[in-house]
Design an enzyme around this catalytic site. Structure first.
Site, PDB file in Angstrom:
ATOM      1  N   CYS A  71       0.934  -1.543  -0.494  1.00 34.28           N
ATOM      2  CA  CYS A  71       0.078   0.450   0.067  1.00 34.28           C
ATOM      3  C   CYS A  71       0.677   1.211   0.065  1.00 34.28           C
ATOM      4  CB  CYS A  71      -1.009   0.273   1.535  1.00 34.28           C
ATOM      5  SG  CYS A  71      -2.130  -1.278   0.858  1.00 34.28           S
ATOM      6  N   ALA A  73       1.626   4.238  -2.001  1.00 36.99           N
ATOM      7  CA  ALA A  73       1.251   5.596  -2.306  1.00 36.99           C
ATOM      8  C   ALA A  73       1.392   6.517  -0.610  1.00 36.99           C
ATOM      9  CB  ALA A  73       0.533   6.109  -3.297  1.00 36.99           C
ATOM     10  N   GLY A 110       6.369   7.846   0.746  1.00 40.42           N
ATOM     11  CA  GLY A 110       7.300   7.876   1.490  1.00 40.42           C
ATOM     12  C   GLY A 110       8.185   6.805   2.359  1.00 40.42           C
ATOM     13  N   LYS A 111       8.060   5.573   2.111  1.00 37.37           N
ATOM     14  CA  LYS A 111       8.055   4.444   2.133  1.00 37.37           C
ATOM     15  C   LYS A 111       8.918   3.148   2.084  1.00 37.37           C
ATOM     16  CE  LYS A 111       5.710   4.198   6.779  1.00 37.37           C
ATOM     17  NZ  LYS A 111       4.457   5.146   6.484  1.00 37.37           N
ATOM     18  N   ASP A 156      -5.261  -3.723  -6.389  1.00 36.76           N
ATOM     19  CA  ASP A 156      -5.825  -3.812  -5.601  1.00 36.76           C
ATOM     20  C   ASP A 156      -4.761  -4.704  -5.076  1.00 36.76           C
ATOM     21  OD1 ASP A 156      -7.184  -4.882  -3.652  1.00 36.76           O
ATOM     22  OD2 ASP A 156      -9.208  -4.885  -4.161  1.00 36.76           O
ATOM     23  N   ASP A 205       1.711  -1.100   5.003  1.00 34.35           N
ATOM     24  CA  ASP A 205       1.189   0.138   5.180  1.00 34.35           C
ATOM     25  C   ASP A 205      -0.221  -0.071   5.255  1.00 34.35           C
ATOM     26  OD1 ASP A 205       1.638   2.811   7.387  1.00 34.35           O
ATOM     27  OD2 ASP A 205       2.888   3.801   5.120  1.00 34.35           O
ATOM     28  N   CYS A 251      -0.609   3.785  11.128  1.00 29.37           N
ATOM     29  CA  CYS A 251      -0.707   4.792  11.877  1.00 29.37           C
ATOM     30  C   CYS A 251      -1.569   5.050  13.061  1.00 29.37           C
ATOM     31  CB  CYS A 251      -0.412   6.332  11.164  1.00 29.37           C
ATOM     32  SG  CYS A 251      -1.698   6.497  10.017  1.00 29.37           S
TER      33      CYS A 251
END
Ligand SMILES: C[S@@+](CC[C@H](N)C(=O)[O-])C[C@H]1O[C@@H](n2cnc3c(N)ncnc32)[C@H](O)[C@@H]1O
Length: 440
Positions: A259, A261, A264-265, A309, A328, A381
């Site tokens: 996942c 977008a 960052g990771k 997906d 993530d 998060c």
């Protein structure tokens, strides 16, 4: 009224009220609503941001105060007027605006918004607040929604999950977040970058436990960061910078960022290990995946980008197992409220149910893609246990091929980081025989 004829400061307050009302009515993010508002002069953009994000951060408290100060409640279609009243009250409590200027500019904003005969009402509410402030502020302490400025359902969920820490979490969500940078160690060292910052007059310090992380003493526009456009540095919370080290990356591995977008990771994974065999960055949202491409272009790194997906890998997977998987996962984002206070008004209890179901589906779908001896890092998060520890317990209970699970949770504001959760799930080199289905 033309731009020049508007009373000083009224336009920016009117624009802020329109934006806050749009977030609430259209249920869009504050960033998206701000993007659509082009009427505000560049010099007022930072005040606009302070008004919009402040009104959302303190929404529940300001709403409670407004209800106490109005003699009759507003109607449902008076969202802009409600937003303007809250913006007026915000300035009198949280912003360093002289009170007389705040009141007069907010009253003038009512006329700009063409809120018929509302100027008198705005004036009366703000003046009454000034007279009754002491009593209102002491009464706040008795009403949790006003005291913590969160919805009641979220306060209850956090109190239930974190009986010893819930007030710390709520206060952490209301505090300003520092700006963290991730230094690209493929381009420079952290010590050298700190010197570059210092030469540019930007005060910063290194985090003790994360090798890439630098905290700025005060937030800066990204354009003013030395080497940003050249990919020397990225903006990323310190807790988000834990993902790549937790993946235990090594040369030759195939890595799936499931996942991915806005990337960052993904960028950090590629920076962390130069000799990975392949990195796949998958996201179901094509527009968001384009932001991964932008980020990687700036860092001059490449990954295989797949719009797909992750709950249905058969549609995009080539059948070759991955040594590392980062999931993530989409989540309630309750751990990043301090950076995105609009979450307080946008998130609903049923969204958490949806996130929990989707996370479980993603885990089940991606586990078979992990090679024997591989490691899957699950990240969110959020601090809600249903999405974190409970999710892991349920998955480990149903999946016999998990050899070990280690978990890590940061609460919002703890160690100056966001609320983040990680679990590392290892697949054994040899699968237990019990997991082999009986032959017919
Ligand atoms: C928490 S964000 C990922 C942040 C990203 N890893 C980073 O560090 O920049 C979750 C992402 O999951 C994506 N997503 C949600 N459901 C998905 C699915 N079924 N398959 C693939 N991606 C999905 C969303 O579009 C969103 O971009």
């Amino acid at each position: 009224m033309s731009h020049n004829a508007a009373p000083a400061g009224a336009e920016v307050r009117a624009a802020a009220a329109r934006i806050v009302a749009r977030v609430l009515v259209d249920r869009i993010s504050a960033d998206d609503a701000l993007e659509g508002e082009t009427s505000v002069h560049l010099r007022d953009r930072s005040l606009l941001g302070a008004l919009v994000f402040g009104a959302l951060r303190w929404h529940h408290r300001l709403e409670w105060q407004t209800a106490r100060l109005l003699t009759k409640p507003l109607k449902r279609d008076q969202e802009e007027l409600g937003a303007l009243l809250r913006i007026g009250l915000l300035q009198l409590q949280e912003l360093r605006v002289p009170p007389h200027a705040a009141v007069s500019a907010t009253v003038d904003a009512a006329a700009l918004l063409e809120l018929r005969s509302a100027a008198g009402l705005v004036n009366a509410v703000l003046r009454r607040f000034q007279r009754e402030r002491a009593k209102l502020e002491s009464d706040i302490q008795t009403v949790p929604e006003a005291r913590f400025s969160h919805a009641a359902w979220l306060i209850n969920a956090l109190r239930n999950d974190w009986p010893d820490d819930w007030t710390r979490i709520l206060d952490g969500n209301n505090a300003a977040a520092p700006m963290w940078l991730r230094v690209n160690l493929r381009r420079t060292t952290r010590a050298a970058y700190l010197e570059t910052l210092s030469a540019a007059g930007i005060a910063a310090e290194a985090a003790p436990d994360i090798a890439t992380a630098v905290r700025l003493a005060a937030p800066q526009p990204v354009e003013s960061l030395p080497g940003f456009s050249a990919g020397q540095v990225s903006v990323q919370d310190i807790c988000a910078q834990r993902a790549a080290p937790l993946l235990e990356l090594a040369a030759g591995q195939r890595v799936l960022d499931a996942c991915a977008a806005p990337g960052g990771k993904t960028g950090h994974i590629l920076e962390a290990c130069a000799d990975l065999a392949e990195v796949w960055a998958v996201d179901r949202d094509g527009e968001r995946l384009a932001r991964v491409a932008d980020n990687l272009r700036r860092l001059e790194l490449t990954a295989r980008l797949v719009t797909g997906d992750a709950t249905a890998p058969a549609r995009w997977w080539d059948g070759r197992p991955f040594d590392r998987i980062l999931l993530d996962a989409p989540c309630s984002a309750v751990g990043v409220i301090r950076r995105h206070p609009d979450i307080k008004v946008l998130r609903r209890p049923e969204d958490v149910d949806g996130a929990v179901a989707l996370q479980a589906k993603l885990l089940r779908a991606l586990w078979p893609l992990l090679a024997p001896g591989g490691l899957l890092v699950y990240a969110t998060c959020t601090v809600l246990r249903r999405e974190n520890g409970d999710q892991m317990t349920a998955f480990s209970g149903a999946e016999p091929t998990i050899a070990a699970a280690e978990t890590w949770q940061n609460l919002p504001g703890e160690a100056e980081g966001d609320g983040f959760y990680y679990a590392g799930l290892r697949k054994p080199h040899a699968l237990p025989t019990a997991s082999v289905p009986p032959q017919p």
